[in-house]
Design a protein around this motif. Structure first.
Motif, PDB file in Angstrom:
ATOM      1  N   LYS A   1      19.400 -14.923   5.591  1.00 25.74           N
ATOM      2  CA  LYS A   1      18.138 -15.602   5.147  1.00 25.74           C
ATOM      3  C   LYS A   1      16.907 -15.025   5.750  1.00 25.74           C
ATOM      4  O   LYS A   1      15.898 -14.998   5.507  1.00 25.74           O
ATOM      5  CB  LYS A   1      18.243 -17.070   4.990  1.00 25.74           C
ATOM      6  N   LYS A   2      17.163 -15.154   7.308  1.00 23.01           N
ATOM      7  CA  LYS A   2      16.026 -14.842   7.927  1.00 23.01           C
ATOM      8  C   LYS A   2      16.195 -13.436   8.574  1.00 23.01           C
ATOM      9  O   LYS A   2      17.462 -13.425   9.479  1.00 23.01           O
ATOM     10  CB  LYS A   2      15.714 -16.042   8.918  1.00 23.01           C
ATOM     11  N   ILE A   3      15.242 -12.614   8.968  1.00 22.61           N
ATOM     12  CA  ILE A   3      15.300 -11.478   9.878  1.00 22.61           C
ATOM     13  C   ILE A   3      14.216 -11.266  10.805  1.00 22.61           C
ATOM     14  O   ILE A   3      13.133 -11.917  10.459  1.00 22.61           O
ATOM     15  CB  ILE A   3      15.679 -10.025   8.755  1.00 22.61           C
ATOM     16  N   PRO A   4      14.190 -10.684  11.693  1.00 26.17           N
ATOM     17  CA  PRO A   4      13.123 -10.500  12.762  1.00 26.17           C
ATOM     18  C   PRO A   4      11.820  -9.614  12.235  1.00 26.17           C
ATOM     19  O   PRO A   4      11.221  -9.239  12.976  1.00 26.17           O
ATOM     20  CB  PRO A   4      13.607 -10.059  13.984  1.00 26.17           C
ATOM     21  N   ALA A   5      11.877  -8.963  11.104  1.00 24.41           N
ATOM     22  CA  ALA A   5      10.874  -8.305  10.430  1.00 24.41           C
ATOM     23  C   ALA A   5      10.526  -8.658   9.026  1.00 24.41           C
ATOM     24  O   ALA A   5      11.081  -8.929   8.226  1.00 24.41           O
ATOM     25  CB  ALA A   5      11.521  -6.808  10.618  1.00 24.41           C
ATOM     26  N   ASP A   6       9.048  -8.680   8.971  1.00 22.49           N
ATOM     27  CA  ASP A   6       8.567  -8.999   7.468  1.00 22.49           C
ATOM     28  C   ASP A   6       7.730  -8.028   7.130  1.00 22.49           C
ATOM     29  O   ASP A   6       7.036  -8.454   6.162  1.00 22.49           O
ATOM     30  CB  ASP A   6       7.940 -10.596   7.701  1.00 22.49           C
ATOM     31  N   PHE A   7       7.548  -6.990   7.692  1.00 19.31           N
ATOM     32  CA  PHE A   7       6.815  -5.674   7.383  1.00 19.31           C
ATOM     33  C   PHE A   7       7.811  -4.857   7.245  1.00 19.31           C
ATOM     34  O   PHE A   7       8.432  -4.202   8.151  1.00 19.31           O
ATOM     35  CB  PHE A   7       5.895  -5.463   8.569  1.00 19.31           C
ATOM     36  N   LEU A   8       7.457  -3.848   5.995  1.00 17.59           N
ATOM     37  CA  LEU A   8       8.510  -2.954   5.905  1.00 17.59           C
ATOM     38  C   LEU A   8       7.677  -1.521   5.561  1.00 17.59           C
ATOM     39  O   LEU A   8       6.488  -1.576   4.716  1.00 17.59           O
ATOM     40  CB  LEU A   8       9.120  -3.234   4.561  1.00 17.59           C
ATOM     41  N   VAL A   9       7.962  -0.476   6.546  1.00 16.50           N
ATOM     42  CA  VAL A   9       7.447   0.709   6.315  1.00 16.50           C
ATOM     43  C   VAL A   9       8.538   1.916   5.854  1.00 16.50           C
ATOM     44  O   VAL A   9       9.611   1.692   6.409  1.00 16.50           O
ATOM     45  CB  VAL A   9       6.863   1.278   7.704  1.00 16.50           C
ATOM     46  N   LEU A  10       8.066   2.507   4.637  1.00 11.58           N
ATOM     47  CA  LEU A  10       9.037   3.489   4.029  1.00 11.58           C
ATOM     48  C   LEU A  10       8.394   5.012   4.386  1.00 11.58           C
ATOM     49  O   LEU A  10       7.464   5.363   3.403  1.00 11.58           O
ATOM     50  CB  LEU A  10       9.230   3.179   2.439  1.00 11.58           C
ATOM     51  N   ASP A  11       8.743   5.517   5.558  1.00 12.20           N
ATOM     52  CA  ASP A  11       8.385   6.676   5.670  1.00 12.20           C
ATOM     53  C   ASP A  11       8.972   7.830   4.918  1.00 12.20           C
ATOM     54  O   ASP A  11      10.026   8.024   5.174  1.00 12.20           O
ATOM     55  CB  ASP A  11       8.444   7.047   7.309  1.00 12.20           C
ATOM     56  N   GLU A  12       8.113   8.714   4.454  1.00 18.26           N
ATOM     57  CA  GLU A  12       8.570   9.660   3.319  1.00 18.26           C
ATOM     58  C   GLU A  12       9.344   8.816   2.121  1.00 18.26           C
ATOM     59  O   GLU A  12      10.397   8.866   2.030  1.00 18.26           O
ATOM     60  CB  GLU A  12       9.706  10.669   3.832  1.00 18.26           C
TER      61      GLU A  12
ATOM     62  N   SER B   1       0.959  -1.064   0.176  1.00 14.61           N
ATOM     63  CA  SER B   1       0.175   0.082   0.158  1.00 14.61           C
ATOM     64  C   SER B   1       1.049   1.356  -0.060  1.00 14.61           C
ATOM     65  O   SER B   1       1.910   1.298   0.601  1.00 14.61           O
ATOM     66  CB  SER B   1      -1.012   0.109   1.281  1.00 14.61           C
ATOM     67  N   ALA B   2       0.268   2.143  -0.819  1.00 15.61           N
ATOM     68  CA  ALA B   2       1.099   3.455  -0.698  1.00 15.61           C
ATOM     69  C   ALA B   2       0.078   4.585  -0.347  1.00 15.61           C
ATOM     70  O   ALA B   2      -1.164   4.532  -0.906  1.00 15.61           O
ATOM     71  CB  ALA B   2       1.513   3.737  -2.137  1.00 15.61           C
ATOM     72  N   ILE B   3       0.464   5.178   0.827  1.00 17.23           N
ATOM     73  CA  ILE B   3      -0.461   6.218   1.399  1.00 17.23           C
ATOM     74  C   ILE B   3       0.209   7.633   0.982  1.00 17.23           C
ATOM     75  O   ILE B   3       1.014   8.026   1.423  1.00 17.23           O
ATOM     76  CB  ILE B   3      -0.678   6.129   2.960  1.00 17.23           C
ATOM     77  N   PHE B   4      -0.896   8.019   0.220  1.00 13.70           N
ATOM     78  CA  PHE B   4      -0.234   9.652  -0.166  1.00 13.70           C
ATOM     79  C   PHE B   4      -1.307  10.576   0.564  1.00 13.70           C
ATOM     80  O   PHE B   4      -2.327  10.544  -0.160  1.00 13.70           O
ATOM     81  CB  PHE B   4      -0.658   9.840  -1.674  1.00 13.70           C
ATOM     82  N   ALA B   5      -0.876  11.071   1.735  1.00 16.42           N
ATOM     83  CA  ALA B   5      -1.680  11.849   2.461  1.00 16.42           C
ATOM     84  C   ALA B   5      -0.990  12.998   2.908  1.00 16.42           C
ATOM     85  O   ALA B   5       0.074  12.999   3.250  1.00 16.42           O
ATOM     86  CB  ALA B   5      -2.231  11.054   3.707  1.00 16.42           C
ATOM     87  N   ASP B   6      -1.822  14.153   2.801  1.00 14.11           N
ATOM     88  CA  ASP B   6      -1.268  15.434   2.971  1.00 14.11           C
ATOM     89  C   ASP B   6      -0.658  15.346   4.584  1.00 14.11           C
ATOM     90  O   ASP B   6      -1.146  14.831   5.539  1.00 14.11           O
ATOM     91  CB  ASP B   6      -2.104  16.658   2.802  1.00 14.11           C
ATOM     92  N   PRO B   7       0.360  16.452   4.967  1.00 15.65           N
ATOM     93  CA  PRO B   7       0.798  16.443   6.395  1.00 15.65           C
ATOM     94  C   PRO B   7      -0.324  16.902   7.250  1.00 15.65           C
ATOM     95  O   PRO B   7      -1.454  17.607   7.018  1.00 15.65           O
ATOM     96  CB  PRO B   7       1.796  17.741   6.238  1.00 15.65           C
ATOM     97  N   GLY B   8      -0.556  16.532   8.561  1.00 18.48           N
ATOM     98  CA  GLY B   8      -1.589  16.821   9.304  1.00 18.48           C
ATOM     99  C   GLY B   8      -2.540  15.839   9.561  1.00 18.48           C
ATOM    100  O   GLY B   8      -3.524  16.028  10.262  1.00 18.48           O
ATOM    101  N   LEU B   9      -2.669  14.856   8.624  1.00 20.26           N
ATOM    102  CA  LEU B   9      -3.824  13.712   8.545  1.00 20.26           C
ATOM    103  C   LEU B   9      -3.566  12.700   9.629  1.00 20.26           C
ATOM    104  O   LEU B   9      -4.615  11.846   9.795  1.00 20.26           O
ATOM    105  CB  LEU B   9      -4.102  13.441   7.113  1.00 20.26           C
TER     106      LEU B   9
ATOM    107  N   ARG C   1       4.944  -7.624   3.638  1.00 18.32           N
ATOM    108  CA  ARG C   1       4.030  -6.360   3.502  1.00 18.32           C
ATOM    109  C   ARG C   1       4.890  -5.179   3.602  1.00 18.32           C
ATOM    110  O   ARG C   1       5.861  -4.939   4.083  1.00 18.32           O
ATOM    111  CB  ARG C   1       3.086  -6.635   4.849  1.00 18.32           C
ATOM    112  N   PHE C   2       4.102  -4.401   2.666  1.00 16.00           N
ATOM    113  CA  PHE C   2       4.944  -3.037   2.509  1.00 16.00           C
ATOM    114  C   PHE C   2       3.981  -1.852   2.427  1.00 16.00           C
ATOM    115  O   PHE C   2       2.702  -1.891   2.141  1.00 16.00           O
ATOM    116  CB  PHE C   2       5.259  -3.006   1.068  1.00 16.00           C
ATOM    117  N   VAL C   3       4.453  -0.762   3.282  1.00 16.23           N
ATOM    118  CA  VAL C   3       3.634   0.385   3.447  1.00 16.23           C
ATOM    119  C   VAL C   3       4.506   1.463   2.943  1.00 16.23           C
ATOM    120  O   VAL C   3       5.651   1.634   3.461  1.00 16.23           O
ATOM    121  CB  VAL C   3       3.068   0.594   4.660  1.00 16.23           C
ATOM    122  N   GLY C   4       4.091   2.493   2.187  1.00 17.34           N
ATOM    123  CA  GLY C   4       4.757   3.521   1.630  1.00 17.34           C
ATOM    124  C   GLY C   4       4.104   4.810   2.167  1.00 17.34           C
ATOM    125  O   GLY C   4       2.986   5.024   1.836  1.00 17.34           O
TER     126      GLY C   4
END
Length: 242
Positions: A116-127, A21-29, A151-154
């Motif tokens: 091969k294995k890491i303790p995170a499977d959900f990546l969030v890219l803030d900005e 998912s890509a969340i394109f939301a104005d500042p303050g929301l 799982r990915f979030v931008g």
């Protein structure tokens, strides 16, 4: 605890319903609170192991820890820039792991490469716009480990700082190239034309609409004017002695 705002509920539901998912939301929301609500549900009910959040330095060091403490104090946070955070990564003892964009190559070398294995499977890219350059070394370093996440979030309020061509690498960092392909040059040739020197590229007619349609299934766009009641701007001129 204060309940989330309507737009934050919409954000968290969208993130939970879409693995990419890509969340394109104005500042303050309230993107951070909305994301934390989604993270909480994923950790509690969806089998997510942990979350890696990449953000600008100040946001990573201050904003995210403060927001977690305020809204989700039950979550354990580790900053990978610290010895304690590095140990938490090795021990798999945190829910959220934080690092900053400026340190991304070092983060990949120290915590992702040759594992091969890491303790995170959900990546969030803030900005997310920090990843807009297809030539970026830090983006390439992280993209090499795309398969380690499920799982990915931008997040960004300014997804198109220059033109719609800026969306290519941002979306690729999330979907692995599923929508625009893995070649920026092929993408650009498909949607834009250059001058005779090849330095200036302009979108062909209809390209904006085609690009937006291509990513519509993973994109949530929110405008402040639709959600926030802000009074008119009052301008005051104040003389100061320099």
């Amino acid at each position: 605890m204060t309940p989330p705002l309507p737009q934050q509920v919409l954000m968290s539901q969208f993130m939970n319903d879409h693995p990419v998912s890509a969340i394109f939301a104005d500042p303050g929301l309230g993107k951070t609170r909305g994301t934390l609500d989604a993270i909480t549900e994923q950790l509690n009910d969806c089998g997510t192991k942990g979350v890696l959040i990449i953000a600008p330095k100040r946001v990573s060091a201050l904003t995210w820890p403060n927001e977690v403490a305020k809204w989700c104090p039950q979550l354990r946070v580790a900053n990978l820039r610290t010895p304690e955070g590095a140990k938490a990564w090795e021990d798999k003892s945190a829910d959220i792991y934080l690092s900053n964009v400026e340190y991304l190559q070092q983060t990949c070398a120290k915590f992702l490469d040759k594992r091969k294995k890491i303790p995170a499977d959900f990546l969030v890219l803030d900005e997310l716009t920090k990843m807009k350059s297809h030539d970026s070394k830090r983006a390439k370093a992280l993209f090499a480990h795309h398969a380690k996440f499920s799982r990915f979030v931008g997040l960004t309020g300014t997804p198109i700082p220059n033109s719609h061509l800026d969306l290519y690498n941002q979306i690729k960092m999330l979907d692995g190239g599923a929508r625009f392909g893995k070649s920026f040059h092929a993408f650009r040739s498909r949607y834009a034309t250059s001058d005779f020197m090849g330095f200036k590229w302009e979108l062909v007619p209809g390209a904006k609409e085609l690009i937006e349609e291509k990513i519509a299934d993973i994109t949530l766009t929110l405008r402040a004017k639709d959600w926030l009641k802000i009074p008119p701007v009052t301008v005051k001129e104040i003389d100061v002695t320099l």
